[in-house]
Design a protein around this motif. Sequence first.
Motif, PDB file in Angstrom:
ATOM      1  N   ASN A  32      -3.650  -5.757  -6.677  1.00  0.00           N
ATOM      2  CA  ASN A  32      -3.917  -5.743  -8.113  1.00  0.00           C
ATOM      3  C   ASN A  32      -2.587  -5.854  -8.848  1.00  0.00           C
TER       4      ASN A  32
ATOM      5  N   SER B  64       2.754   1.600  -3.333  1.00  0.00           N
ATOM      6  CA  SER B  64       1.833   2.053  -4.379  1.00  0.00           C
ATOM      7  C   SER B  64       1.613   3.558  -4.279  1.00  0.00           C
TER       8      SER B  64
ATOM      9  N   LYS C  57     -14.121  -0.722  -8.417  1.00  0.00           N
ATOM     10  CA  LYS C  57     -13.833  -0.604  -6.993  1.00  0.00           C
ATOM     11  C   LYS C  57     -13.229  -1.896  -6.454  1.00  0.00           C
ATOM     12  N   LYS C  58     -13.602  -3.025  -7.021  1.00  0.00           N
ATOM     13  CA  LYS C  58     -13.096  -4.304  -6.534  1.00  0.00           C
ATOM     14  C   LYS C  58     -11.601  -4.440  -6.809  1.00  0.00           C
ATOM     15  N   ASP C  59     -10.973  -5.340  -6.057  1.00  0.00           N
ATOM     16  CA  ASP C  59      -9.554  -5.602  -6.225  1.00  0.00           C
ATOM     17  C   ASP C  59      -9.344  -7.035  -6.705  1.00  0.00           C
ATOM     18  N   LYS C  60      -8.101  -7.482  -6.650  1.00  0.00           N
ATOM     19  CA  LYS C  60      -7.701  -8.756  -7.232  1.00  0.00           C
ATOM     20  C   LYS C  60      -8.027  -8.749  -8.729  1.00  0.00           C
TER      21      LYS C  60
ATOM     22  N   LYS D 108       0.836  -1.204   0.000  1.00  0.00           N
ATOM     23  CA  LYS D 108       0.000   0.000   0.000  1.00  0.00           C
ATOM     24  C   LYS D 108       0.872   1.255   0.000  1.00  0.00           C
TER      25      LYS D 108
ATOM     26  N   ASP E 218      -6.262  -6.925  -1.046  1.00  0.00           N
ATOM     27  CA  ASP E 218      -6.669  -5.822  -1.935  1.00  0.00           C
ATOM     28  C   ASP E 218      -5.627  -5.575  -3.026  1.00  0.00           C
TER      29      ASP E 218
ATOM     30  N   LYS F 162      -5.530   2.591  -5.476  1.00  0.00           N
ATOM     31  CA  LYS F 162      -5.323   1.171  -5.758  1.00  0.00           C
ATOM     32  C   LYS F 162      -3.996   0.683  -5.188  1.00  0.00           C
ATOM     33  N   ASN F 163      -4.060  -0.484  -4.599  1.00  0.00           N
ATOM     34  CA  ASN F 163      -2.879  -1.171  -4.090  1.00  0.00           C
ATOM     35  C   ASN F 163      -2.477  -2.211  -5.135  1.00  0.00           C
ATOM     36  N   GLY F 164      -1.277  -2.085  -5.684  1.00  0.00           N
ATOM     37  CA  GLY F 164      -0.895  -3.027  -6.730  1.00  0.00           C
ATOM     38  C   GLY F 164       0.555  -2.866  -7.123  1.00  0.00           C
TER      39      GLY F 164
END
Length: 231
Positions: free
Chosen positions: A149, A41, A67-70, A38, A147, A95-97
Amino acid sequence: MFKDLGKYIFMIELGAKYIKVFKKIYFHPFITLKYGYKELSRARGEYSNKVLEFLNIKVKLIGEIPKKDKVLYAINHRSLLDIIVMENIFYAHDKNGTWIAKQELFDDPIYGRFFEYSGCISVDLENKRGLINFFKTIKKVFSKVDDMNLYIFPEGERYKGEGIQKFQSGAAKIAKANNLDIVPIYIKGKNEEAFKNAPYEKPFTIEVYAGDIISYENLEEKYLEFYNSVK
């Protein structure tokens, strides 16, 4: 000439400052993997926003980031600006990715530490053991970061031709192995030229199209349908 030199000096000096920021997070002994990604990112987004501000480039998103993750974001690749532009969007949507990048980028004497310490995940396409370790790493990350991506260029490298270059198989395999939805992204424009001509006196806008969620089956075919609808 001085215009080009100035922006490279700015990006390298700023990158050096952020490598120190990344390194503190990357090697922190007491934070969770989720919190670490997080923070990395957020820091990548801050770096990218400062670069775009210096270049006087704005980003216009057409479509929606779910809004969804993965989710695996499948993005076309034309320019050095591509990662910076997408980080601007992911930052705006909290976004966390992280990025999937070739091992050779991590070996680069200038940018290698930037990629490594900012949380990017390397893959060695020429090494069978490297591929196995790569998929193990991805599996581990998703087991600990709910969470998360992933961001990937399915073409594998920058493509200077017209249209979309043939996809490598990696994006579909990653999505299948980790039960990820896919969002197709198309960055419009000849952005190598956009970067070359920056910084601008008046704001220059880059348009980015986000498509609806798709599955990994026949990924290239579905991406081309999306591309043909927005090009």
